[in-house]
Design a protein around this motif. Structure first.
Motif, short mmCIF file in Angstrom:
data_model
loop_
_atom_site.label_atom_id
_atom_site.label_comp_id
_atom_site.label_asym_id
_atom_site.label_seq_id
_atom_site.Cartn_x
_atom_site.Cartn_y
_atom_site.Cartn_z
N SER A 369 -1.04 -5.64 -8.50
CA SER A 369 -1.78 -4.54 -7.87
C SER A 369 -1.01 -3.92 -6.72
N TYR A 370 -0.37 -4.74 -5.89
CA TYR A 370 0.34 -4.25 -4.71
C TYR A 370 1.51 -3.35 -5.11
N TYR A 371 2.36 -3.85 -6.01
CA TYR A 371 3.52 -3.06 -6.42
C TYR A 371 3.12 -1.95 -7.39
N GLY A 372 2.09 -2.18 -8.19
CA GLY A 372 1.66 -1.17 -9.16
C GLY A 372 1.18 0.10 -8.51
N VAL A 373 0.28 -0.01 -7.54
CA VAL A 373 -0.26 1.19 -6.89
C VAL A 373 0.80 1.89 -6.04
N SER A 374 1.81 1.14 -5.58
CA SER A 374 2.87 1.75 -4.76
C SER A 374 3.88 2.50 -5.62
N ALA A 377 3.28 6.19 -7.21
CA ALA A 377 3.10 7.34 -6.33
C ALA A 377 3.50 8.65 -6.98
N ASN A 378 4.54 8.63 -7.82
CA ASN A 378 5.01 9.87 -8.45
C ASN A 378 4.07 10.40 -9.52
N ASN A 379 3.13 9.59 -9.98
CA ASN A 379 2.27 9.98 -11.09
C ASN A 379 0.87 10.39 -10.66
N ASN A 383 1.46 16.36 -3.44
CA ASN A 383 2.79 16.23 -2.85
C ASN A 383 3.21 14.77 -2.87
N ARG A 384 4.26 14.45 -3.61
CA ARG A 384 4.62 13.05 -3.80
C ARG A 384 5.12 12.40 -2.52
N TYR A 385 5.67 13.17 -1.59
CA TYR A 385 6.13 12.62 -0.32
C TYR A 385 4.94 12.21 0.55
N LEU A 386 3.95 13.11 0.64
CA LEU A 386 2.76 12.79 1.44
C LEU A 386 1.95 11.67 0.80
N THR A 387 1.90 11.67 -0.53
CA THR A 387 1.17 10.61 -1.22
C THR A 387 1.77 9.24 -0.93
N PHE A 388 3.10 9.16 -1.02
CA PHE A 388 3.74 7.88 -0.77
C PHE A 388 3.59 7.46 0.69
N PHE A 389 3.66 8.42 1.62
CA PHE A 389 3.45 8.10 3.03
C PHE A 389 2.06 7.49 3.24
N ALA A 390 1.07 8.06 2.58
CA ALA A 390 -0.29 7.51 2.70
C ALA A 390 -0.35 6.09 2.16
N LEU A 391 0.37 5.82 1.07
CA LEU A 391 0.34 4.50 0.45
C LEU A 391 0.98 3.44 1.32
N VAL A 392 2.08 3.76 2.01
CA VAL A 392 2.75 2.75 2.83
C VAL A 392 2.13 2.64 4.22
N SER A 393 1.57 3.72 4.73
CA SER A 393 1.01 3.68 6.08
C SER A 393 -0.28 2.86 6.16
N VAL A 394 -0.97 2.68 5.03
CA VAL A 394 -2.22 1.92 5.06
C VAL A 394 -1.97 0.41 5.11
N GLU A 395 -0.72 -0.02 5.04
CA GLU A 395 -0.44 -1.45 5.10
C GLU A 395 -0.81 -2.02 6.47
N LEU A 396 -0.57 -1.25 7.52
CA LEU A 396 -0.91 -1.73 8.87
C LEU A 396 -2.39 -2.00 9.02
N PRO A 397 -3.29 -1.04 8.74
CA PRO A 397 -4.73 -1.37 8.82
C PRO A 397 -5.14 -2.43 7.81
N GLY A 398 -4.43 -2.53 6.68
CA GLY A 398 -4.77 -3.56 5.70
C GLY A 398 -4.58 -4.95 6.25
N HIS A 399 -3.46 -5.19 6.94
CA HIS A 399 -3.21 -6.50 7.56
C HIS A 399 -4.22 -6.78 8.67
N ILE A 400 -4.50 -5.77 9.49
CA ILE A 400 -5.43 -5.95 10.61
C ILE A 400 -6.84 -6.24 10.09
N LEU A 401 -7.27 -5.49 9.08
CA LEU A 401 -8.61 -5.69 8.52
C LEU A 401 -8.76 -7.08 7.92
N SER A 402 -7.73 -7.56 7.24
CA SER A 402 -7.81 -8.90 6.66
C SER A 402 -7.91 -9.97 7.74
#
Length: 549
Positions: A369-374, A377-379, A383-402
């Protein structure tokens, strides 16, 4: 307090030495952060069709005429040369791999088609050159594109296995610096490789060096920093890597040629290589445990001088005597027939076998799931650049929330909630593709946030279920078992591109939800002490939820 602890006690403060090491470590983390995800942009496959000299020599086909199949084919010049096929969402689109025979047109009956024997025409953003478009990794060679991130995953798997072994055998510093050199050289050479074969091989070494650097540097940081801030320093190291990953979309946008991107990242690695050779030192604990007392004395004197503390050298002599005594005691235990715990106990003991099987499946699901959704991003559209930025930037709140969820609910219950909800959002992605691109991206981003959280939760929960002498071995087994799944993820997405996008997301969602169900059969560890012995671990079975018909 042992002689070794007495010896290191004056260094149990965060002094100038630790400050220098942490700063350089975080600098390397920032430049290494993009390594895992660069293949997202390097193997991006733009829309393409057969190259038609009559259309493309000296002319630029409009994006509308190229990408969208017009309702009236007679009004399109492309329709005279390229057939229309059904895409994976059952929408008509131009054929990517075939063209009409030279002597026929779309309006004639019994029209023949041939393969793209003259090359391809790619519809990309201005000046964008990917490895796919440069080496023509499409149609018959399309399977070579997902093989690039798979080679990276192979490198991660090999580096995970070899890094710890080599670091324990030859020391932290040598293997760490070797990993940095491998990454720097591989990235720099990749920028000039003349073939796709070189790209695949070098990508393997980029993954190998990257994961080895991360794991060894995490160990080194934990061994040179005070106990009270050790956890904070190592967690911050992971978060800094996430910050580096967030820089990748901007770099890819500013450097649209994949060779320039590799060269720039390689240059950044080269810039941090020099301070790494100057600042990083061997772990004093590793030197002491391996009996290298002279080297340990010199290093500890150096660190004590930098940190302005007093080193009790008399403790070194006491440490030598303690070490000799410990060796004799271990020999006596071996002669008495007392058996040490090993990997075989994870299979031999029934309740440990059940736990390692369920956890291995959970690790596999989280990797998928982690590598699949990342990597998808191109599919996702937009905008594939903004989409990928959103995907990697949520890792910080993901760790904090856990982190906060563990404190409130416990690792087991938190994982079940995170994993099951993550599966729902992943399953929703292909269903929303016929509705709206924004909804697809939002669903995928939430899935990535929850997948990141499950990673953190799983790391914590795995260590809470095994006795001390099997704890690190349980991590190794789960990691080795789960890595092959990440190797197959790019090909799972590849199947979705050519058949239907619901296939990879259905597989990922089903596996993640299945992992949540499996956790129901493991004991709860909230408010329970970490098991030290086999008996302590077995007593945890009292906290397994009873299933009643």
């Amino acid at each position: 307090m042992s002689a070794q602890e007495n010896l290191l006690a004056p260094l149990e403060k965060f002094g100038s030495f630790q400050t220098r090491v942490v700063i350089v470590a975080y600098l390397t983390a920032i430049v290494v952060g993009p390594n895992v995800w660069m293949t997202v942009f390097v193997v991006y496959t733009p829309p393409h069709r057969c190259y038609i000299p009559e259309l493309d020599d000296g002319n630029k086909t409009s994006e509308v005429d190229y990408v969208v199949v017009p309702s009236n084919l007679s009004n399109s010049s492309v329709a005279r040369y390229i057939p229309v096929v059904d895409g994976n969402l059952q929408k008509p689109e131009w054929s990517s791999c075939t063209r009409y025979n030279e002597s026929t047109t779309a309006g004639q009956g019994n029209v023949g088609v041939v393969s793209c024997d003259r090359g391809w025409k790619y519809m990309t953003e201005e000046n964008v050159i990917t490895a796919v478009s440069e080496f023509d990794l499409v149609c018959d060679k399309s399977w070579l594109a997902p093989l690039v991130p798979s080679c990276l995953m192979f490198g991660l798997m090999a580096g995970s296995f070899l890094g710890g072994i080599l670091a324990d055998r030859f020391g932290r510093k040598k293997v760490l610096l070797g990993a940095l050199v491998i990454m720097c050289a591989s990235l720099s050479i990749s920028a000039f490789t003349p073939s796709w074969i070189g790209l695949h091989v070098l990508t393997f070494f980029i993954g190998l060096g990257g994961i080895a650097r991360t794991s060894i540097l995490t160990i080194l940081l934990s061994e040179i920093t005070p106990n009270k801030i050790r956890y904070k320093v190592t967690v911050a190291h992971i978060l800094v890597m996430a910050v580096g990953s967030c820089m990748l979309p901007l770099m890819a946008f500013l450097l649209p040629n994949w060779r320039h991107l590799y060269g720039a990242v390689g240059l950044l690695h080269f810039l941090v290589l020099f301070p790494s050779f100057i600042v990083f030192e061997e772990s004093p604990r590793w030197l002491l445990e391996n009996g290298k007392l002279d080297e340990a004395r010199n290093l500890l004197q150096k660190i004590a001088k930098i940190n302005n503390v007093i080193l009790d050298e008399a403790k070194l002599l006491e440490l030598g005597r303690d070490r000799e005594t410990r060796v004799n005691q271990e020999a006596e235990k071996k002669q008495s027939g007392r058996r040490k715990l090993s990997y075989l106990d994870l299979v031999r003991v029934p309740f440990l076998r059940r736990r390692i099987i369920i956890l291995s499946i959970a690790w596999l699901a989280v990797n998928v799931s982690y590598y699949g959704v990342s990597l998808a991003a191109n599919n996702l559209g937009g905008n594939r650049y903004l989409t990928f930025f959103a995907l990697v930037s949520v890792e910080l709140p993901g760790h904090i929330l856990s982190y906060f969820t563990i404190r409130k609910l416990g690792s087991r219950v938190a994982f079940m909630i995170f994993s099951s909800v993550c599966g729902v959002f992943i399953l929703a992605v292909p269903l929303l593709q016929t509705v709206d691109d924004t909804a697809v991206i939002v669903s995928n981003v939430i899935g990535k946030l929850l997948a990141t959280g499950t990673f953190s939760l799983l790391y914590a929960f795995t260590g809470e279920l095994f006795p001390t002498l099997l704890r690190s071995q349980s991590y190794s087994v789960c990691s080795v078992v789960s890595r092959p799944s990440s190797v197959l993820v790019p090909f799972l997405l590849y199947v979705g591109e050519f058949y239907h996008p619901i296939i990879p997301y259905s597989v990922m969602g089903a596996i993640v939800i299945g992992a949540a169900v499996g956790m129901f059969f493991l004991p709860e560890t909230k408010s329970q002490p970490m098991p030290d012995t086999m008996e302590d671990a077995k007593l945890q079975n009292r906290f397994i939820t009873k299933v009643r018909c």
